[in-house]
Design an enzyme around this catalytic site. Structure first.
Site, PDB file in Angstrom:
ATOM      1  N   SER A 138       5.376  -3.937   8.178  1.00 64.96           N
ATOM      2  CA  SER A 138       4.281  -2.992   8.415  1.00 64.96           C
ATOM      3  C   SER A 138       3.089  -3.757   8.966  1.00 64.96           C
ATOM      4  O   SER A 138       2.917  -4.953   8.687  1.00 64.96           O
ATOM      5  CB  SER A 138       3.876  -2.298   7.113  1.00 64.96           C
ATOM      6  OG  SER A 138       2.660  -1.585   7.275  1.00 64.96           O
ATOM      7  N   TYR A 151       1.007  -2.023  -1.436  1.00 63.32           N
ATOM      8  CA  TYR A 151       1.874  -1.855  -0.262  1.00 63.32           C
ATOM      9  C   TYR A 151       1.746  -3.054   0.677  1.00 63.32           C
ATOM     10  O   TYR A 151       2.746  -3.592   1.162  1.00 63.32           O
ATOM     11  CB  TYR A 151       1.507  -0.565   0.467  1.00 63.32           C
ATOM     12  CG  TYR A 151       2.372  -0.270   1.666  1.00 63.32           C
ATOM     13  CD1 TYR A 151       3.684   0.153   1.512  1.00 63.32           C
ATOM     14  CD2 TYR A 151       1.871  -0.412   2.962  1.00 63.32           C
ATOM     15  CE1 TYR A 151       4.486   0.428   2.616  1.00 63.32           C
ATOM     16  CE2 TYR A 151       2.657  -0.140   4.066  1.00 63.32           C
ATOM     17  CZ  TYR A 151       3.965   0.279   3.889  1.00 63.32           C
ATOM     18  OH  TYR A 151       4.754   0.542   4.982  1.00 63.32           O
TER      19      TYR A 151
END
Length: 254
Positions: A138, A151
């Site tokens: 990501s 995250y």
């Protein structure tokens, strides 16, 4: 080009979102797709769509956080030429608003889940003479995103694991890369907006879309096309790299 005929491709989190798009794309290119997901109904739906289009797929209910279950599923499959670690979860919160329980939950799925699949796949790939691995990273691993502490931590770990595996198994003909998407319009996004912004879903969707300089979120099948390339024989000279696919988010947001 990008033919996967006779290749066995295992995709985690393939019941929905990016994982499902990858499974459909791989099947279209001739792969025998092993669809892994915690949700049996969604896994079977992906298989049904693949078979309806003339492809080959098998569904496996698998909790990627369960080390022994992952090993058993991978061993039952036997040959694995391609592994795509797409299963993952998100979390909203800063470090001081992220509970230990939520931190552990993100770690278990996004970090340990990838480790479990790598641990199970590497011996199989070595025995088969090599393979290609793609881990889902990501942009959160390389830039500061607000309220994404856990995250971001998990995706930073994914990127580090990718480089380590690429280095350790390069002489076993095992390639390992990762990609780093920005925001992608998946069912998760719709569910997140409905839960956190009831009545403001469209407004928040437009706001999040515009954080990408290109002006919109990515579509899952756009992400799957890059994954197809990196897992195909055409990318045989590529390993140990991370590829942003972010609508200009990293380089052009200034």
């Amino acid at each position: 080009m990008f033919e996967l005929t006779d290749k066995v491709a295992l995709v985690t989190g393939a019941g929905s979102g990016i994982g499902k798009a990858v499974a459909l794309t791989f099947a279209k290119q001739g792969a025998q797709v092993q669809v892994l997901d915690l949700n049996q109904e969604q896994a079977l739906q992906t298989v049904s769509e693949i078979e309806h289009a003339g492809g080959k797929a098998t569904a496996h209910v698998c909790d990627v956080t369960n080390h022994q279950q992952v090993i058993q599923v991978f061993e039952s499959i036997g040959t694995i030429n391609i592994l795509v670690n797409s299963a993952g979860i998100s979390h909203i919160g800063r470090v001081d608003t992220t509970s230990e329980q939520d931190f552990d939950r993100v770690y278990q799925v996004n970090v340990k889940g990838v480790y479990n699949c790598l641990f199970a796949a590497i011996p199989v790939m070595r025995a088969n003479g090599g393979g290609a691995i793609l881990n889902m990273g990501s942009i959160a691993a390389v830039i500061g995103l607000p309220d994404r502490f856990a995250y971001s931590m998990s995706k930073g770990a994914v990127q580090a694991m990718t480089m380590s595996v690429a280095k350790d198994y390069i002489h076993d003909n095992i390639r390992c890369n990762s990609i780093s998407p920005a925001r992608v319009h998946t069912p998760f996004v719709d569910g997140f907006l409905a839960k956190n912004y009831p009545g403001q879903e469209q407004e928040m969707f437009d706001k999040l879309s515009k954080t990408q300089p290109i002006g919109r979120m990515a579509k899952p099948d756009e992400i799957s096309k890059l994954i197809l390339y990196l897992c195909s024989d055409e990318a045989s000279f590529i390993t140990g790299n991370d590829y942003p696919i972010d609508g200009g988010f990293i380089k052009l947001n200034n």
